[in-house]
Design an enzyme around this catalytic site. Structure first.
Site, short mmCIF file in Angstrom:
data_model
loop_
_atom_site.label_atom_id
_atom_site.label_comp_id
_atom_site.label_asym_id
_atom_site.label_seq_id
_atom_site.Cartn_x
_atom_site.Cartn_y
_atom_site.Cartn_z
N SER A 104 0.71 -1.24 -0.02
CA SER A 104 -0.12 -0.03 0.08
C SER A 104 0.96 1.38 -0.10
O SER A 104 1.74 1.25 -0.78
CB SER A 104 -0.90 0.08 1.39
N ASP A 117 -5.45 -3.51 -2.48
CA ASP A 117 -4.63 -3.03 -1.68
C ASP A 117 -4.09 -4.14 -0.90
O ASP A 117 -4.45 -5.14 -0.55
CB ASP A 117 -5.56 -2.43 -0.17
#
Length: 259
Positions: free
Chosen positions: A53, A164
């Site tokens: 991320s 993510d």
């Protein structure tokens, strides 16, 4: 708080490269920059970086030759939520791919162009397995790794949906399982201690429980690093770029007072 003996950071041989693991955490990943600067100050050479991320974003920018201060400016200038990014046709409130204009001219085109090898963790939303990108084009894996589910739309890479990296691996040590070099970790998801008064509503309990669950999924990994710096940043949401400089400064202060 510090995981493992912080003195080990200073005892690392400058002739021995280190592997760096950067957790996800949105804007809170500005604290990673403080640790990278400390690593530079100590004269340690980074062998490779893995990131999830926001950690993947920091890794891709830094390995592209962008200085930590330039990366901080990018964090400060970039709002994660823009009206122009709203999407009504994709699986997320915001179209992740529109963020390409923010970083595509700052990161290298391919992994092989980078000054430091990196691994970008992303979650395969179809198979339910993490993937660690390290070859080919760089942009899409980085965008996918940053695509918070429900907020940002998944990214299609080779006909597969990725989101993510923090969903399945928010502290991606796996790429270094067979490496001979020591691992330094930077983690921005450390939960704080709550009083009963701070947990006096259903929503507060649910939110804190989710935070604790996410932390528990990564916390056990720290014992397998040489040292992991776990920054106390739970009061920040990680989604407001106005906090970037404050978080960076808190990171520097934390390192200066604890190392």
């Amino acid at each position: 708080m510090l995981k493992n003996n912080s003195a080990k950071l200073y005892k690392l041989n400058v002739k021995t490269p280190v592997n760096l693991v950067l957790s996800g955490g949105g804007i809170k990943c500005a604290a990673h920059l403080a640790l990278i600067e400390k690593i530079e100050e100590l004269g340690l050479k980074i062998n490779a970086i893995s990131g999830s991320s926001g950690g993947a974003l920091v890794a891709s920018l830094y390995a592209s030759g962008i200085s930590t201060q330039e990366i901080l400016e990018i964090f400060k200038r970039t709002s994660l939520f823009k009206f122009s990014f709203l999407s009504i046709t994709k699986a997320g409130l915001f179209d992740t791919f529109l963020f390409k204009s923010i970083i595509e001219n700052k990161i290298k085109n391919k992994f092989s162009d980078l000054e430091i090898p990196i691994y970008v963790a992303a979650s395969n939303m179809q198979s339910g397995k993490p993937r660690y990108f390290s070859k080919g084009k760089l942009l899409k894996p980085v965008l996918a790794s940053c695509a918070i589910p429900g907020i940002f739309s998944p990214i299609i890479i080779n006909k597969t949906l990725y989101s993510d990296g923090g969903i399945l691996d928010n502290f991606p040590m796996k790429p270094f399982q067979k490496s001979e070099f020591p691992i330094i970790g930077s983690y921005v998801g450390e939960p704080d201690v709550k009083t009963p008064q701070q947990l006096n509503t259903t929503l507060k309990v649910i939110a804190h429980a989710s935070y604790l669950k996410a932390h528990a999924a990564e916390n056990f990994k720290f014992a397998n690093t040489k040292v992991t710096i776990s920054f106390p940043l739970s009061e920040y949401s990680g989604l407001d770029n106005k906090d970037s400089e404050k978080i960076y400064n808190l990171g520097k202060e934390y390192l200066n007072t604890t190392l």
